[in-house]
Design a protein around this motif. Structure first.
Motif, PDB file in Angstrom:
ATOM      1  N   PRO A 317       0.811  -1.229   0.000  1.00 16.78           N
ATOM      2  CA  PRO A 317       0.000   0.000   0.000  1.00 16.78           C
ATOM      3  C   PRO A 317       0.841   1.274   0.000  1.00 16.78           C
ATOM      4  CG  PRO A 317      -0.833  -1.596   1.600  1.00 16.78           C
ATOM      5  CD  PRO A 317       0.499  -2.115   1.132  1.00 16.78           C
ATOM      6  N   THR A 318       2.106   1.185   0.439  1.00 16.81           N
ATOM      7  CA  THR A 318       2.926   2.395   0.510  1.00 16.81           C
ATOM      8  C   THR A 318       3.279   2.943  -0.866  1.00 16.81           C
ATOM      9  OG1 THR A 318       4.975   1.112   0.582  1.00 16.81           O
ATOM     10  CG2 THR A 318       3.913   1.617   2.686  1.00 16.81           C
ATOM     11  N   THR A 319       3.153   2.108  -1.907  1.00 16.95           N
ATOM     12  CA  THR A 319       3.455   2.590  -3.264  1.00 16.95           C
ATOM     13  C   THR A 319       2.185   2.778  -4.085  1.00 16.95           C
ATOM     14  OG1 THR A 319       3.719   0.314  -4.086  1.00 16.95           O
ATOM     15  CG2 THR A 319       5.680   1.428  -3.235  1.00 16.95           C
ATOM     16  N   SER A 320       1.043   2.852  -3.426  1.00 17.09           N
ATOM     17  CA  SER A 320      -0.220   2.994  -4.145  1.00 17.09           C
ATOM     18  C   SER A 320      -0.194   4.227  -5.042  1.00 17.09           C
ATOM     19  CB  SER A 320      -1.369   3.097  -3.148  1.00 17.09           C
ATOM     20  OG  SER A 320      -2.597   3.291  -3.808  1.00 17.09           O
ATOM     21  N   GLY A 321      -0.579   4.042  -6.285  1.00 19.50           N
ATOM     22  CA  GLY A 321      -0.637   5.141  -7.246  1.00 19.50           C
ATOM     23  C   GLY A 321       0.656   5.383  -7.991  1.00 19.50           C
ATOM     24  N   HIS A 322       1.743   4.722  -7.567  1.00 18.19           N
ATOM     25  CA  HIS A 322       3.042   4.969  -8.194  1.00 18.19           C
ATOM     26  C   HIS A 322       3.017   4.667  -9.686  1.00 18.19           C
ATOM     27  CE1 HIS A 322       7.357   4.812  -8.983  1.00 18.19           C
ATOM     28  NE2 HIS A 322       7.231   3.560  -9.392  1.00 18.19           N
ATOM     29  N   SER A 323       2.488   3.516 -10.077  1.00 18.19           N
ATOM     30  CA  SER A 323       2.507   3.124 -11.489  1.00 18.19           C
ATOM     31  C   SER A 323       1.692   4.084 -12.341  1.00 18.19           C
ATOM     32  CB  SER A 323       1.977   1.694 -11.650  1.00 18.19           C
ATOM     33  OG  SER A 323       2.833   0.765 -11.008  1.00 18.19           O
ATOM     34  N   PHE A 324       0.570   4.546 -11.821  1.00 21.89           N
ATOM     35  CA  PHE A 324      -0.252   5.481 -12.580  1.00 21.89           C
ATOM     36  C   PHE A 324       0.466   6.822 -12.741  1.00 21.89           C
ATOM     37  CE2 PHE A 324      -3.305   2.497 -10.749  1.00 21.89           C
ATOM     38  CZ  PHE A 324      -4.039   2.144 -11.872  1.00 21.89           C
ATOM     39  N   ARG A 325       1.145   7.265 -11.683  1.00 21.34           N
ATOM     40  CA  ARG A 325       1.876   8.532 -11.790  1.00 21.34           C
ATOM     41  C   ARG A 325       3.051   8.417 -12.761  1.00 21.34           C
ATOM     42  NH1 ARG A 325       1.070   8.267  -6.104  1.00 21.34           N
ATOM     43  NH2 ARG A 325       3.257   7.648  -5.791  1.00 21.34           N
ATOM     44  N   VAL A 326       3.760   7.294 -12.699  1.00 22.71           N
ATOM     45  CA  VAL A 326       4.881   7.096 -13.621  1.00 22.71           C
ATOM     46  C   VAL A 326       4.383   7.068 -15.058  1.00 22.71           C
ATOM     47  CG1 VAL A 326       6.635   5.442 -14.368  1.00 22.71           C
ATOM     48  CG2 VAL A 326       6.362   5.955 -11.938  1.00 22.71           C
ATOM     49  N   ALA A 327       3.263   6.413 -15.299  1.00 24.55           N
ATOM     50  CA  ALA A 327       2.710   6.363 -16.660  1.00 24.55           C
ATOM     51  C   ALA A 327       2.355   7.763 -17.142  1.00 24.55           C
ATOM     52  CB  ALA A 327       1.481   5.452 -16.690  1.00 24.55           C
ATOM     53  N   ASP A 328       1.753   8.548 -16.270  1.00 27.04           N
ATOM     54  CA  ASP A 328       1.367   9.907 -16.651  1.00 27.04           C
ATOM     55  C   ASP A 328       2.588  10.760 -16.966  1.00 27.04           C
ATOM     56  OD1 ASP A 328      -0.514  11.891 -17.147  1.00 27.04           O
ATOM     57  OD2 ASP A 328      -0.385  12.685 -15.118  1.00 27.04           O
ATOM     58  N   LEU A 329       3.617  10.664 -16.126  1.00 23.48           N
ATOM     59  CA  LEU A 329       4.829  11.441 -16.354  1.00 23.48           C
ATOM     60  C   LEU A 329       5.565  10.979 -17.614  1.00 23.48           C
ATOM     61  CD1 LEU A 329       6.194  11.606 -12.694  1.00 23.48           C
ATOM     62  CD2 LEU A 329       5.247  13.504 -14.014  1.00 23.48           C
ATOM     63  N   THR A 330       5.613   9.672 -17.832  1.00 27.51           N
ATOM     64  CA  THR A 330       6.342   9.139 -18.993  1.00 27.51           C
ATOM     65  C   THR A 330       5.669   9.552 -20.293  1.00 27.51           C
ATOM     66  OG1 THR A 330       7.020   7.232 -17.653  1.00 27.51           O
ATOM     67  CG2 THR A 330       7.279   7.053 -20.034  1.00 27.51           C
ATOM     68  N   VAL A 331       4.359   9.405 -20.360  1.00 26.49           N
ATOM     69  CA  VAL A 331       3.635   9.801 -21.570  1.00 26.49           C
ATOM     70  C   VAL A 331       3.743  11.316 -21.760  1.00 26.49           C
ATOM     71  CG1 VAL A 331       1.364   9.933 -22.666  1.00 26.49           C
ATOM     72  CG2 VAL A 331       2.070   7.839 -21.504  1.00 26.49           C
ATOM     73  N   GLY A 332       3.697  12.065 -20.668  1.00 28.47           N
ATOM     74  CA  GLY A 332       3.864  13.519 -20.774  1.00 28.47           C
ATOM     75  C   GLY A 332       5.212  13.887 -21.370  1.00 28.47           C
ATOM     76  N   LEU A 333       6.270  13.183 -20.971  1.00 29.94           N
ATOM     77  CA  LEU A 333       7.594  13.445 -21.545  1.00 29.94           C
ATOM     78  C   LEU A 333       7.627  13.064 -23.017  1.00 29.94           C
ATOM     79  CD1 LEU A 333      10.508  14.269 -21.338  1.00 29.94           C
ATOM     80  CD2 LEU A 333      11.047  12.057 -20.289  1.00 29.94           C
ATOM     81  N   ALA A 334       6.973  11.965 -23.380  1.00 28.74           N
ATOM     82  CA  ALA A 334       6.933  11.551 -24.793  1.00 28.74           C
ATOM     83  C   ALA A 334       6.201  12.588 -25.638  1.00 28.74           C
ATOM     84  CB  ALA A 334       6.258  10.193 -24.918  1.00 28.74           C
ATOM     85  N   GLU A 335       5.151  13.176 -25.092  1.00 27.65           N
ATOM     86  CA  GLU A 335       4.427  14.213 -25.829  1.00 27.65           C
ATOM     87  C   GLU A 335       5.304  15.458 -26.013  1.00 27.65           C
ATOM     88  OE1 GLU A 335      -0.068  12.958 -24.292  1.00 27.65           O
ATOM     89  OE2 GLU A 335       1.007  14.630 -23.361  1.00 27.65           O
ATOM     90  N   VAL A 336       6.122  15.759 -25.037  1.00 32.22           N
ATOM     91  CA  VAL A 336       7.058  16.879 -25.173  1.00 32.22           C
ATOM     92  C   VAL A 336       8.088  16.559 -26.251  1.00 32.22           C
ATOM     93  CG1 VAL A 336       8.882  18.174 -24.013  1.00 32.22           C
ATOM     94  CG2 VAL A 336       6.740  17.702 -22.818  1.00 32.22           C
ATOM     95  N   VAL A 337       8.574  15.323 -26.286  1.00 30.16           N
ATOM     96  CA  VAL A 337       9.505  14.902 -27.340  1.00 30.16           C
ATOM     97  C   VAL A 337       8.866  15.080 -28.708  1.00 30.16           C
ATOM     98  CG1 VAL A 337      10.699  12.913 -28.338  1.00 30.16           C
ATOM     99  CG2 VAL A 337      10.805  13.316 -25.876  1.00 30.16           C
TER     100      VAL A 337
END
Length: 616
Positions: A317-337
């Protein structure tokens, strides 16, 4: 009237043409211009005609030939009118047949091209626009509408007026739901599956159950005349909607600005139009059904991915939401690229499918943690709770042993009636108090060292003293408070994991790859396992699981590495590490870049475009 040309220099051709003036448009053949129609000629060396011309040679009945291959047929000199007229009629029939074949080939080609376009289109709005536009093009329709059958909130079915086009009048269109019944033309067609072909929409056949809604015509000053409504039915017989075409104008390209122009230029739809639109509507139904199936599969898969990620994160439970946040940040960086015009990635562009592939890879990047033992996965302190409890129990036993030893020694002194009993007893009590204080102090040091934060050199020295210190029990045996293994765990310099536990945690990327590789991904998602597996690799080879370097690491994984580290540093739900401020996290990423671990160009884009703010 069809045109028949003749060579004026040929008396025989001229005479034959004179027999046809009451039935055909007969005129001399121009000396230079090409013509379309039937030509009566005696010129055996004339060039081959175009595809819309047929040559009839007028020759002597006893002439030996040979005759030019370009001639369609022969007419004897002096033949009577019936024979000449029949030969000309046959030539025109052949022209009509050739034109029909050419038109059929063209229409089949158009339908095939439309089918390919429909099957390749994934954007539903563009797909619907294409269906209606192509239907209007192949029928030369001035206007058209598209209706789709959909589920109603009450569990029934209804019709949605989805799209409208009109070349003559501007439309302020808004999609609206309609009852799925036989009172409207589209509803009737969608319910019955019948084709409606109305020469005048204002005059439906007697006894018709449907009515024409004239509201648009009355408000826009338009006149709906001919109308063709065709159901969109799948091969399985399901009607998905209806295509409605209005005002066929085969020989007119301009807008219909008045009822008079409608009457002049609009024609009824013929059987050829019905067949063409019927074929296109069938293709459209298949394309639409495939689109809906694709969308439903996408929704199903999206739900599976989210449920899988939630299930994995529920183990920790301590990492809850981590994967969703990483996905959002990664796709956001790809859109900037994608928007970058300069730099190492100025020419790199990710397609819509590649962005979805990257998102799924980022969502599933930690899925392999299902293969990590849970007590290792959720370990927040250096010692497991059970290990710490054993140390506490050991300390309590030592204290009791020390107390028991002192008590026995006091008893021995009392039985010996030692005159210095009080003095000796006080000394024993002082020694006991000192030993108990040492044990309590040792426990405090152990509790401090048990925290995953980096400890000072002073605490390390104290750990060495505790490890070397021993206490004597009431039987004279000596005991240490810590075992060598426990001392080794407490000596961990950073974090809470031993080297063996760290290797086990690092194996999660291998488990991720092994799991994801079992899924039969479609072609556009085939790199998901590879991208997810490489998100802990570093450009300088210090990453895991393979120590890959440079270009051996997919650029998508490099982006995910930046997002993963940033979120881990700033996450507020990690019990083994306090979250750090954004500025500190970015500086930590810069430190990683300076060591050659992270991609500097991608990190520049991440920071300059403030991609990290997407997680706020």
């Amino acid at each position: 009237m069809r045109r028949v040309f003749y060579d004026a220099a040929s008396p025989a051709a001229t005479a034959a043409a004179a027999l046809l003036t009451d039935e055909f448009d007969v005129r001399p053949r121009p000396p230079t211009a090409s013509v379309e129609g039937v030509v009566l000629t005696s010129d055996t060396i004339a060039p081959a005609p175009g595809p819309r011309t047929r040559l009839l040679g007028v020759v002597e009945a006893t002439a030996p030939g040979p005759w030019p291959a370009a001639w369609y047929g022969l007419v004897p000199v002096g033949a009577g009118r019936p024979l000449v007229a029949r030969a000309v009629a046959n030539a025109f029939a052949d022209l009509d047949a050739a034109a029909g074949r050419a038109r059929l080939e063209r229409e089949l080609g158009e339908l095939n091209a439309i089918g390919l376009q429909l099957s390749a289109e994934r954007d539903l709005d563009v797909l619907l626009e294409t269906i209606l536009t192509k239907a209007r093009e192949i029928t030369r329709s001035d206007a058209g509408s598209l209706y789709l059958v959909e589920d109603a909130p009450d569990g029934g079915r209804r019709l949605r007026f989805t799209l409208a086009q009109n070349a003559s009048v501007a439309i302020n269109f808004q999609a609206v739901p309609l009852p799925l019944d036989e009172t409207s033309v589209a509803g009737y067609v969608a319910l019955t599956g019948e084709v409606l072909n109305l020469a005048d929409a204002y005059r439906p056949p007697p006894g018709s159950r449907f009515q024409i809604n004239r509201w648009f015509d009355e408000h826009a000053g338009y006149r709906t005349m001919s109308m063709l409504v065709v159901p969109m039915r799948t091969p399985q017989g399901e009607t998905l909607g209806a295509v409605q075409l209005i005002n066929c104008r085969p020989d007119f390209d301009g807008p219909l600005r008045s009822a008079a122009e409608v009457a002049e230029h609009v024609r009824p739809y013929d059987d050829r139009h019905v067949r063409l639109v019927g074929s296109l509507a069938s293709q459209a139904a298949v394309a639409l059904a495939n689109r809906r199936l694709y969308d439903s599969i996408s929704v199903l898969f999206e739900g599976f991915v989210k449920a899988s990620v939630t299930a994995i994160e529920s183990r920790d439970p301590t990492t809850s939401g981590h994967s969703f946040r990483v996905a959002d940040l990664t796709v956001g960086l790809a859109e900037v690229v994608n928007r970058a015009e300069r730099g190492p990635y100025g020419s790199l562009r990710f397609t819509v499918d590649e962005l979805r592939e990257l998102r799924y890879a980022a969502l599933l990047h930690d899925f392999g943690k299902v293969g990590v033992r849970e007590h290792v996965l959720v370990k927040s302190k250096k010692l497991y709770p059970g290990d710490l409890d054993r140390i506490r129990h050991r300390l309590e036993l030592l204290m009791r042993d020390l107390e028991l030893g002192v008590t026995r020694r006091k008893l021995d002194l009392a039985l010996q009636r030692d005159r210095g009993y009080a003095e000796h007893a006080a000394k024993l009590d002082a020694e006991l108090a000192t030993a108990i204080a040492e044990l309590n102090e040792a426990l405090d040091v152990i509790l401090t060292l048990n925290e995953p934060s980096v400890q000072s050199q002073d605490f390390t020295s104290q750990l060495l003293r505790i490890t070397a210190r021993s206490w004597e029990d009431h039987r004279g045996r000596r005991h240490t408070l810590l075992t060598p293994d426990e001392a080794g765990v407490l000596a961990i310099g950073r974090g809470s994991l031993t080297e063996a536990e760290r290797r086990e945690i690092q194996q999660h990327v291998v488990h991720t790859f092994q799991f994801l590789a079992q899924i039969p991904w479609t072609r556009e998602f085939r790199r998901i396992p590879e991208i997810a597996r490489s998100h802990h690799e570093k450009l300088n080879g210090t990453g895991y699981p393979f120590g890959a370097t440079g270009d051996h690491i997919p650029v998508q994984s490099r982006m995910m590495a930046i997002a993963d580290i940033y979120d881990a540093l700033t996450a507020t739900d990690r019990p083994y590490r306090k979250a750090i401020r954004v500025e500190e996290a970015l500086e930590a990423l810069r430190d990683e870049q300076r060591t050659g671990a992270l991609d500097g160009a991608l990190l520049d884009l991440f920071i300059d475009a403030r991609v990290f703010e997407r997680g706020d």
